[in-house]
Design a protein around this motif. Structure first.
Motif, PDB file in Angstrom:
ATOM      1  N   ASP A  60       0.859  -1.179   0.000  1.00  0.00           N
ATOM      2  CA  ASP A  60       0.000   0.000   0.000  1.00  0.00           C
ATOM      3  C   ASP A  60       0.897   1.232   0.000  1.00  0.00           C
ATOM      4  N   SER A  61       0.731   2.092  -0.995  1.00  0.00           N
ATOM      5  CA  SER A  61       1.531   3.312  -1.076  1.00  0.00           C
ATOM      6  C   SER A  61       0.634   4.472  -1.483  1.00  0.00           C
ATOM      7  N   HIS A  62       1.179   5.674  -1.366  1.00  0.00           N
ATOM      8  CA  HIS A  62       0.413   6.880  -1.682  1.00  0.00           C
ATOM      9  C   HIS A  62       1.266   7.822  -2.517  1.00  0.00           C
ATOM     10  N   CYS A  63       0.607   8.484  -3.454  1.00  0.00           N
ATOM     11  CA  CYS A  63       1.252   9.532  -4.251  1.00  0.00           C
ATOM     12  C   CYS A  63       0.269  10.696  -4.315  1.00  0.00           C
ATOM     13  N   PRO A  64       0.707  11.935  -4.074  1.00  0.00           N
ATOM     14  CA  PRO A  64      -0.216  13.075  -4.083  1.00  0.00           C
ATOM     15  C   PRO A  64      -0.940  13.209  -5.430  1.00  0.00           C
ATOM     16  N   PRO A  65      -2.213  13.637  -5.405  1.00  0.00           N
ATOM     17  CA  PRO A  65      -2.996  13.760  -6.644  1.00  0.00           C
ATOM     18  C   PRO A  65      -2.326  14.651  -7.696  1.00  0.00           C
ATOM     19  N   ASN A  66      -1.693  15.760  -7.277  1.00  0.00           N
ATOM     20  CA  ASN A  66      -1.071  16.649  -8.265  1.00  0.00           C
ATOM     21  C   ASN A  66       0.126  15.985  -8.941  1.00  0.00           C
ATOM     22  N   VAL A  67       0.862  15.154  -8.196  1.00  0.00           N
ATOM     23  CA  VAL A  67       2.000  14.430  -8.774  1.00  0.00           C
ATOM     24  C   VAL A  67       1.484  13.333  -9.705  1.00  0.00           C
ATOM     25  N   GLU A  68       0.411  12.668  -9.276  1.00  0.00           N
ATOM     26  CA  GLU A  68      -0.185  11.620 -10.110  1.00  0.00           C
ATOM     27  C   GLU A  68      -0.719  12.221 -11.411  1.00  0.00           C
ATOM     28  N   THR A 191      13.205   8.170  -9.211  1.00  0.00           N
ATOM     29  CA  THR A 191      14.258   8.283  -8.200  1.00  0.00           C
ATOM     30  C   THR A 191      14.031   7.418  -6.971  1.00  0.00           C
ATOM     31  N   ALA A 192      12.815   6.872  -6.797  1.00  0.00           N
ATOM     32  CA  ALA A 192      12.520   6.019  -5.647  1.00  0.00           C
ATOM     33  C   ALA A 192      11.394   5.065  -6.029  1.00  0.00           C
ATOM     34  N   ALA A 193      11.223   4.014  -5.232  1.00  0.00           N
ATOM     35  CA  ALA A 193      10.228   2.996  -5.554  1.00  0.00           C
ATOM     36  C   ALA A 193       8.805   3.448  -5.276  1.00  0.00           C
ATOM     37  N   ALA A 194       8.631   4.363  -4.312  1.00  0.00           N
ATOM     38  CA  ALA A 194       7.294   4.871  -3.976  1.00  0.00           C
ATOM     39  C   ALA A 194       7.422   6.309  -3.503  1.00  0.00           C
ATOM     40  N   TRP A 195       6.335   7.069  -3.629  1.00  0.00           N
ATOM     41  CA  TRP A 195       6.340   8.425  -3.077  1.00  0.00           C
ATOM     42  C   TRP A 195       6.432   8.327  -1.557  1.00  0.00           C
ATOM     43  N   GLU A 196       5.527   7.534  -0.988  1.00  0.00           N
ATOM     44  CA  GLU A 196       5.563   7.178   0.438  1.00  0.00           C
ATOM     45  C   GLU A 196       4.672   5.960   0.640  1.00  0.00           C
TER      46      GLU A 196
END
Length: 197
Positions: A60-68, A191-196
């Protein structure tokens, strides 16, 4: 494990076994490689806990809507470690630790907070010939335990006689496992596997 899952893993494992890992890679994912009910299950994180078998290994990971919306989200499908005690994220600081129940946890998104009575040391990456290992040693015990949770999902603890699985689960139903560490290569321009997580 479903036959289709096993068949899907065969090419992956054949490719992984051909790699030589004499030093720690820049980032790695973890899979149970010892015999038993959790063999070949990928480590996944959800709600700050670690699991084997949760959602076929997807995390389970999260990425901000604006970045998505801009199409700049990392994959976020696998739990990837940057080193033995930190998750590989765009937003830095998600630290892996052992809580007072001996469960393996990670600090939450945008936070380095860990529960009181927790331990952050003891995790290490050990190189190997075909793949490395993610290990834990502390307070006279070492290794990991997988304790049944539900529907074939196992929660990850350190291998302590004082581990406290969820209510109703007896410690003798937990199984020790070896945590194989496999190099993870990011897709281009990430640059990374997940945003967070």
């Amino acid at each position: 494990m479903k036959q289709s899952t096993i068949l899907a893993l065969i090419p992956f494992l054949a490719g992984v076994n051909s790699l030589t890992t004499h030093q720690k890679p820049a980032r790695f994912d973890v899979m149970a490689v010892s015999d038993g009910p959790v063999q070949y299950r990928a480590l996944a994180t959800s709600a700050t806990f670690f699991w084997l078998g949760k959602g076929d290994g997807w995390t389970d990971s999260h990425c901000p809507p604006n970045v998505e919306k801009a199409g700049r989200c990392p994959p976020g499908k696998d739990t990837i470690l940057k080193d033995a005690h930190t998750l590989d994220t765009v937003v830095p600081g998600q630290v892996i630790y052992v809580d007072s129940n001996y469960a393996v946890r990670a600090s939450g998104p945008n936070s380095t907070h860990i529960d009181s009575g927790s331990e952050t040391g003891g995790f290490k990456y050990v190189p190997g010939n075909r793949y490395g290992q993610w290990e834990y040693q502390g307070d006279g015990f070492d290794g990991f335990l997988a304790c049944p949770y539900n529907n074939g999902i196992y929660q990850v603890f350190v291998n302590s006689p004082d581990a406290k699985p969820r209510q109703g689960v007896k410690l003798d139903t937990c199984v020790p496992f070896t945590a194989g560490a496999f190099e993870y290569r990011l897709p281009a321009n990430v640059t990374a596997a997940a945003w967070e997580y």
